[in-house]
Every structure is written in C-alpha cells, then in structure tokens.
Design a protein around this motif. Structure first.
Motif, PDB file in Angstrom:
ATOM      1  N   ASN A  23       0.825  -1.235   0.018  1.00 22.69           N
ATOM      2  CA  ASN A  23      -0.042  -0.013   0.000  1.00 22.69           C
ATOM      3  C   ASN A  23       1.015   1.298  -0.168  1.00 22.69           C
ATOM      4  N   ILE A  24       2.075   1.225  -0.574  1.00 18.14           N
ATOM      5  CA  ILE A  24       2.803   2.361  -0.644  1.00 18.14           C
ATOM      6  C   ILE A  24       2.271   3.071  -1.899  1.00 18.14           C
ATOM      7  N   LEU A  25       2.338   4.281  -2.005  1.00 20.34           N
ATOM      8  CA  LEU A  25       1.829   5.021  -3.124  1.00 20.34           C
ATOM      9  C   LEU A  25       2.931   4.633  -4.600  1.00 20.34           C
ATOM     10  N   PRO A  26       2.069   4.019  -5.546  1.00 20.05           N
ATOM     11  CA  PRO A  26       2.917   3.754  -6.670  1.00 20.05           C
ATOM     12  C   PRO A  26       3.379   4.912  -7.449  1.00 20.05           C
ATOM     13  N   VAL A  27       4.388   4.715  -8.304  1.00 27.22           N
ATOM     14  CA  VAL A  27       5.180   5.818  -9.206  1.00 27.22           C
ATOM     15  C   VAL A  27       4.235   5.706 -10.457  1.00 27.22           C
ATOM     16  N   PRO A  28       3.923   7.216 -10.733  1.00 28.86           N
ATOM     17  CA  PRO A  28       3.452   7.290 -12.212  1.00 28.86           C
ATOM     18  C   PRO A  28       4.514   7.101 -13.259  1.00 28.86           C
ATOM     19  N   VAL A  29       4.406   6.187 -14.296  1.00 27.80           N
ATOM     20  CA  VAL A  29       5.511   6.165 -15.354  1.00 27.80           C
ATOM     21  C   VAL A  29       5.253   6.855 -16.666  1.00 27.80           C
ATOM     22  N   SER A  30       3.808   6.833 -16.699  1.00 28.98           N
ATOM     23  CA  SER A  30       3.230   7.639 -17.941  1.00 28.98           C
ATOM     24  C   SER A  30       1.877   7.694 -17.845  1.00 28.98           C
ATOM     25  N   PRO A  31       0.980   8.452 -18.542  1.00 34.48           N
ATOM     26  CA  PRO A  31      -0.406   8.778 -18.198  1.00 34.48           C
ATOM     27  C   PRO A  31      -1.068   7.498 -18.150  1.00 34.48           C
ATOM     28  N   GLY A  32      -1.592   7.356 -16.937  1.00 37.85           N
ATOM     29  CA  GLY A  32      -2.564   5.954 -16.529  1.00 37.85           C
ATOM     30  C   GLY A  32      -1.714   4.888 -16.278  1.00 37.85           C
ATOM     31  N   ILE A  33      -0.429   4.951 -16.265  1.00 43.07           N
ATOM     32  CA  ILE A  33       0.416   3.843 -16.000  1.00 43.07           C
ATOM     33  C   ILE A  33       1.335   3.933 -14.745  1.00 43.07           C
ATOM     34  N   TRP A  34       1.158   3.009 -13.804  1.00 47.73           N
ATOM     35  CA  TRP A  34       1.635   3.105 -12.570  1.00 47.73           C
ATOM     36  C   TRP A  34       2.822   1.943 -12.240  1.00 47.73           C
ATOM     37  N   GLN A  35       3.689   2.170 -11.516  1.00 49.49           N
ATOM     38  CA  GLN A  35       4.755   1.208 -10.994  1.00 49.49           C
ATOM     39  C   GLN A  35       4.540   1.068  -9.543  1.00 49.49           C
ATOM     40  N   PHE A  36       4.738  -0.364  -9.128  1.00 45.14           N
ATOM     41  CA  PHE A  36       4.521  -0.551  -7.844  1.00 45.14           C
ATOM     42  C   PHE A  36       5.426  -1.925  -7.594  1.00 45.14           C
ATOM     43  N   TYR A  56       6.089  -4.344 -10.767  1.00 45.95           N
ATOM     44  CA  TYR A  56       4.977  -4.609 -11.470  1.00 45.95           C
ATOM     45  C   TYR A  56       4.277  -3.263 -12.022  1.00 45.95           C
ATOM     46  N   TYR A  57       3.731  -3.163 -12.990  1.00 46.08           N
ATOM     47  CA  TYR A  57       3.115  -2.217 -13.800  1.00 46.08           C
ATOM     48  C   TYR A  57       1.716  -2.379 -14.015  1.00 46.08           C
ATOM     49  N   ALA A  58       0.759  -1.141 -13.525  1.00 46.66           N
ATOM     50  CA  ALA A  58      -0.790  -1.541 -13.648  1.00 46.66           C
ATOM     51  C   ALA A  58      -1.170  -0.066 -14.323  1.00 46.66           C
ATOM     52  N   ARG A  59      -2.396  -0.642 -15.060  1.00 51.55           N
ATOM     53  CA  ARG A  59      -2.810   0.522 -16.146  1.00 51.55           C
ATOM     54  C   ARG A  59      -4.231   0.830 -15.759  1.00 51.55           C
TER      55      ARG A  59
END
Length: 68
Positions: A23-36, A56-59
């Motif tokens: 539950n640590i805030l993920p890092v935005p890597v591009s619009p709508g894509i998050w790294q965690f 991992y990456y989430a969209r």
C-alpha cells in the motif's frame, strides 16, 4: 484520481492476482500507468518463506486497474 483511490484500485488488483502489496503510493511512469512493488504469493513464498519483491506495472482502464 486521488492517491487513496489509486492505492485502493491497485490493492484490489493485487488481491485478484495473488500479489502481496504494501500500500505504498505507486510511481506514475506515464499517463495512466503506475509502477509498484509486490510479492507473488506462490507456494515457495507461502510455505517456505522464499519470497521476492518484484516490480509490476498497472494500467487504469475504465475505473479499475489491470496488470501490464
């Protein structure tokens, strides 16, 4: 989208994908894509403690998250 909403959506995604997320805030890597970072809860990790934290990456897709 608020930080809390992003964390909640990624937490829900991780539950369905059998990932342990801290539950640590993920890092935005591009619009709508998050790294965690999360740990895959496989037999090796759950039974023997051989766990590895991976990136991992989430969209964001229509109000929910999917793994990339």
């Amino acid at each position: 989208m608020t930080k809390e909403t992003i964390i909640t959506l990624i937490s829900q995604l991780c539950e369905t994908e059998h990932l342990a997320y801290d539950n640590i805030l993920p890092v935005p890597v591009s619009p709508g894509i998050w790294q965690f970072h999360a740990v895959e809860m496989n037999d090796s990790c759950a039974k023997h403690g051989y766990c590895r934290q991976m990136r991992y990456y989430a969209r964001e897709l229509d109000g929910h998250m999917v793994l990339c």
